[in-house]
Write an enzyme that holds these catalytic residues in place. Structure first.
Site, mmCIF file in Angstrom:
data_model
loop_
_atom_site.group_PDB
_atom_site.id
_atom_site.type_symbol
_atom_site.label_atom_id
_atom_site.label_comp_id
_atom_site.label_asym_id
_atom_site.label_seq_id
_atom_site.Cartn_x
_atom_site.Cartn_y
_atom_site.Cartn_z
ATOM 1 N N GLN A 15 2.097 0.246 -10.032
ATOM 2 C CA GLN A 15 1.893 -0.366 -8.725
ATOM 3 C C GLN A 15 1.682 0.703 -7.656
ATOM 4 O O GLN A 15 0.859 1.590 -7.838
ATOM 5 C CB GLN A 15 3.077 -1.281 -8.415
ATOM 6 C CG GLN A 15 3.112 -2.554 -9.252
ATOM 7 C CD GLN A 15 2.110 -3.589 -8.747
ATOM 8 O OE1 GLN A 15 1.700 -3.583 -7.593
ATOM 9 N NE2 GLN A 15 1.718 -4.493 -9.640
ATOM 10 N N TYR A 60 4.403 6.722 -3.426
ATOM 11 C CA TYR A 60 4.132 7.652 -2.326
ATOM 12 C C TYR A 60 4.177 9.071 -2.854
ATOM 13 O O TYR A 60 5.043 9.428 -3.668
ATOM 14 C CB TYR A 60 5.177 7.483 -1.216
ATOM 15 C CG TYR A 60 5.115 8.565 -0.156
ATOM 16 C CD1 TYR A 60 4.074 8.588 0.769
ATOM 17 C CD2 TYR A 60 6.074 9.555 -0.078
ATOM 18 C CE1 TYR A 60 3.994 9.582 1.745
ATOM 19 C CE2 TYR A 60 6.013 10.555 0.888
ATOM 20 C CZ TYR A 60 4.972 10.563 1.790
ATOM 21 O OH TYR A 60 4.898 11.545 2.740
ATOM 22 N N HIS A 61 3.231 9.893 -2.411
ATOM 23 C CA HIS A 61 3.252 11.329 -2.672
ATOM 24 C C HIS A 61 3.275 12.055 -1.336
ATOM 25 O O HIS A 61 2.599 11.634 -0.377
ATOM 26 C CB HIS A 61 2.017 11.771 -3.457
ATOM 27 C CG HIS A 61 1.887 11.133 -4.804
ATOM 28 N ND1 HIS A 61 2.899 11.162 -5.741
ATOM 29 C CD2 HIS A 61 0.856 10.471 -5.382
ATOM 30 C CE1 HIS A 61 2.498 10.534 -6.831
ATOM 31 N NE2 HIS A 61 1.263 10.102 -6.638
ATOM 32 N N CYS A 70 6.865 1.286 -6.632
ATOM 33 C CA CYS A 70 6.526 0.852 -7.990
ATOM 34 C C CYS A 70 6.545 -0.666 -8.129
ATOM 35 O O CYS A 70 6.681 -1.199 -9.243
ATOM 36 C CB CYS A 70 7.446 1.508 -9.015
ATOM 37 S SG CYS A 70 7.445 3.314 -8.914
#
Length: 209
Positions: A71, A74-75, A170
């Site tokens: 799903q 974030y990075h 997710c």
């Protein structure tokens, strides 16, 4: 046998993703596997099954529709990302076993620093704590094309976690996230990136007996 390790530094998500696709498309039977260690500027990525309803708030962070599984995640700076560009057919691995081994590398890395962690059934990634105190510390998403994989695993190290509050991480409403710094592990991302790469090499390429 082992993978070639490339340390990319901080690079935008989109060109690195395109490079992974190009590398995988051009692979031949003898092309060595590679592990790419990278850090991204702030970005939300949606997997192939990603639903935009899991983007709860607009916080002026770009959103990229990716081709990995899973799903939304974030990075951002302070997060270690290892992209695993592997030939599954050559390794004799299925996707489930690859996921298990990548998760095991994170578990072993954290155990080396006296941090106990675990898997969660049906929800790939690595978690610390139990019950109401459980929090996700590592996320995983892969893509398989022609028997080869790309994308990989992210480990939260020393980052601003607040953007996670703008999503259902997710795809799970209310999922807590944490990072190694908040668990008392005071090592910078570049050090833990090297250690996670070493752990991945051990679990993905065990000595032949």
């Amino acid at each position: 046998m082992s993978a070639c390790v490339r340390t990319l530094g901080r690079r935008d998500y989109l060109p690195v993703w395109r490079d992974m696709q190009a590398f995988t498309a051009c692979r031949e039977a003898g092309t060595p596997d590679e592990l790419w260690c990278v850090e991204h500027p702030p970005v939300f990525t949606l997997g192939l099954a990603g639903r935009r309803e899991h983007l709860l708030h607009d916080i002026d962070v770009p959103v990229v529709d990716s081709d990995r599984g899973g799903q939304v995640t974030y990075h951002g700076p302070g997060q270690v990302i290892i992209y695993t560009l592997l030939d599954l057919r050559r390794a004799g691995l299925g996707v489930r076993e690859l996921v298990r081994r990548i998760e095991q590398a994170v578990i072993e890395l954290l155990a080396d620093h006296d941090i106990r962690s675990q898997r969660r059934e049906g929800a790939p990634g690595i978690y610390v704590g139990t019950g109401a105190d459980e929090a996700k510390i590592a996320a995983l998403g892969l893509r398989v094309r022609n028997g080869c994989t790309y994308h990989g695993v992210s480990l939260n190290v020393d980052m601003d976690l607040s953007p996670f509050a703008a999503i259902n991480p997710c795809g799970y409403s209310g999922l807590r996230v944490t990072q190694t710094r908040d668990l008392g592990l005071d090592l910078p991302p570049e050090v833990l990136g090297r250690q996670l790469t070493d752990a991945l090499q051990r679990v993905l390429y065990p000595p032949r007996t």
